[in-house]
Design a protein around this motif. Structure first.
Motif, short mmCIF file in Angstrom:
data_model
loop_
_atom_site.label_atom_id
_atom_site.label_comp_id
_atom_site.label_asym_id
_atom_site.label_seq_id
_atom_site.Cartn_x
_atom_site.Cartn_y
_atom_site.Cartn_z
N SER A 118 0.83 -1.21 0.00
CA SER A 118 0.00 0.00 0.00
C SER A 118 0.86 1.25 0.00
O SER A 118 2.03 1.21 0.38
CB SER A 118 -0.91 0.02 1.23
N CYS A 119 0.25 2.36 -0.42
CA CYS A 119 0.94 3.65 -0.40
C CYS A 119 0.90 4.19 1.02
O CYS A 119 0.25 5.19 1.32
CB CYS A 119 0.26 4.63 -1.35
N ASN A 120 1.56 3.48 1.92
CA ASN A 120 1.64 3.92 3.32
C ASN A 120 2.81 3.20 3.98
O ASN A 120 3.70 2.70 3.29
CB ASN A 120 0.31 3.66 4.06
N THR A 147 -1.80 -0.35 -3.49
CA THR A 147 -3.19 -0.01 -3.16
C THR A 147 -3.23 1.26 -2.31
O THR A 147 -2.20 1.80 -1.94
CB THR A 147 -3.85 -1.16 -2.38
N LYS A 148 -4.44 1.67 -2.00
CA LYS A 148 -4.71 2.86 -1.17
C LYS A 148 -4.14 4.12 -1.82
O LYS A 148 -3.69 5.04 -1.12
CB LYS A 148 -4.20 2.63 0.26
N ASP A 150 -5.79 6.21 -3.10
CA ASP A 150 -6.74 7.29 -2.81
C ASP A 150 -6.42 7.96 -1.48
O ASP A 150 -6.94 9.02 -1.17
CB ASP A 150 -8.17 6.72 -2.76
N GLN A 151 -5.56 7.32 -0.67
CA GLN A 151 -5.31 7.86 0.66
C GLN A 151 -4.05 8.72 0.75
O GLN A 151 -3.89 9.49 1.68
CB GLN A 151 -5.26 6.73 1.69
N SER A 152 -3.11 8.52 -0.20
CA SER A 152 -1.96 9.43 -0.27
C SER A 152 -1.43 9.42 -1.69
O SER A 152 -1.75 8.52 -2.47
CB SER A 152 -0.87 9.02 0.73
N ASN A 174 -6.96 2.31 -6.28
CA ASN A 174 -7.82 2.31 -5.11
C ASN A 174 -8.60 1.00 -5.22
O ASN A 174 -9.47 0.86 -6.08
CB ASN A 174 -8.75 3.52 -5.16
N LYS A 176 -10.83 -0.22 -3.60
CA LYS A 176 -12.27 -0.16 -3.31
C LYS A 176 -13.07 0.47 -4.45
O LYS A 176 -14.30 0.42 -4.43
CB LYS A 176 -12.49 0.62 -2.01
#
Ligand SMILES: Nc1nc2c(ncn2[C@@H]2O[C@H](COP(=O)(O)OP(=O)(O)OP(=O)(O)O)[C@@H](O)[C@H]2O)c(=O)[nH]1
Ligand SMILES: [Zn+2]
Length: 348
Positions: A118-120, A147-148, A150-152, A174, A176
């Motif tokens: 994920s991008c975290n 993934t993610k 959309d969050q960063s 993303n 989802k």
């Protein structure tokens, strides 16, 4: 005047894949079986391996068989007595957890492995390299999925992932989003088998559901015993999608010990291993030797010294585990001989 000639055109729409083709039956397997044998005992594919039974399907119905030695999810099997496991196109394996030192088969006959992160804070270059080495060595094609997104901002993560290997495609999604499945279209062609690998919580089951177009992953949970005999809830099941390809979802893997994957490691670190060929000494350790092409590339800023360190660490781990494995195999063989001799002398 524009005439419509379409009624005279041949119908170019490709025929729908047969159930067997949608299940991933490819030339590699068909070449191992005569047409007569095929019609007498059609091949089946392993969709799940439990301790007490093996789940199989012919693409239309699903049933269970008693345990089959050394079988892996994704295997193609001929229902002979005993069952015949067809020669694999690829095999993902890792060192089993615990003190066992053995090899654990993750899955067979996967075409593309989606290495998911994920991008975290889950994003970890060393872990990605580990998953890539495992996949290359298995004989499958890795694709890095971030993934993610959309969050960063995915851009810095993508840049780092793309820097790992020229041969590996990277996508950011993303998971989802209902359009997420489209990002996978180049690898999810009819008749292909894909798998998701990654740590817990990165979005593997969310992506699986996106590809299946339904919420199946949650129901795919099975109970397995881990190496310490504890019950953990995991899943490792092959699903056939409406798009005519097969998908394997795997449980989150944090501790992924490599064993016997030297070729895969060389492939991931081909920038370093290619250069090593230009070192003055064949057995250059790229430490203090004169004429070291690898250190020259580091000095010139072409290779990140941290990457060299990660390569050393991974190669050393693999060498250690492989030697351990070879020793175990040697002992098992010797033990087998002793047992046979003992049985023979008892019979006398
Ligand atoms: N916003 C956002 N949330 C995501 C994305 N991908 C996954 N999630 C969420 O992250 C959580 C974990 O996702 P899962 O799909 O269960 O992760 P997993 O990799 O299957 O995890 P394990 O089952 O533990 O192996 C869920 O709440 C998802 O909804 C994404 O791209 N964007
Ligand atoms: Zn060198």
């Amino acid at each position: 005047m524009v005439r419509d000639y379409s009624q005279f055109m041949p119908n170019v729409k490709p025929p729908a894949p047969t159930p067997l083709a949608a299940l991933g039956w490819q030339t590699h397997f068909a070449m191992q079986v005569t047409p007569e044998a095929l019609s007498q005992a059609p091949p089946i594919r392993v969709t799940r391996v439990d301790r007490v039974e093996v789940h199989v399907t012919d693409g239309e119905t699903t049933w269970t068989l008693p345990p089959i030695a050394d079988v892996a999810v994704g295997d193609w099997v001929l229902p002979t007595q005993p069952p015949t496991i067809l020669d694999r196109k690829s095999l993902l394996k890792r060192r089993a957890a615990g003190h066992e030192r053995s090899v654990q088969l993750i899955a067979a006959n996967i075409d593309t492995v989606f290495v998911v992160t994920s991008c975290n804070a889950d994003f970890n270059v060393a872990r990605l390299e580990r998953f890539l080495a495992l996949t290359f060595d298995a004989g499958a094609d890795p694709v890095i999925v971030l993934t993610k997104a959309d969050q960063s901002d995915p851009a810095p993560y993508l840049a780092q992932a793309q820097g790992l290997s020229k041969e590996v495609a990277c996508v950011a999604v993303n998971a989802k989003d209902s359009a997420a499945a489209e990002a996978f279209a180049p690898w999810c062609r009819p008749g292909c088998t894909v798998a998701f690998l990654g740590t817990s919580g990165v979005g593997k089951s969310t992506l699986l559901n996106a590809l299946l177009g339904e919420d199946l992953a949650a129901t795919g949970t099975i109970r397995e015993d881990d190496a310490r005999g504890r019950h953990t809830t995991t899943r490792r099941e092959l699903h056939v999608t409406p798009g005519g390809f097969a998908v394997l979802d795997t449980p989150g893997m944090r501790e992924l010990q490599l064993t016997d994957v030297a070729a895969g490691i060389s492939e991931v670190f081909s920038d370093i291993t290619d250069l090593a060929g230009a070192c003055k000494f064949n057995d250059c350790a790229h430490e203090a030797e004169p004429g070291c092409a690898v250190r020259a590339a580091i000095a010139a800023g072409q290779i990140d010294p941290a990457r060299l360190e990660r390569w050393r660490k991974l190669a050393a781990e693999d060498a250690f585990n492989s030697a351990d494995l070879a020793e175990r195999r040697r002992k098992d063989k010797a033990f087998g001989k002793t047992v046979k001799q003992a049985l023979r002398s008892k019979r006398r």
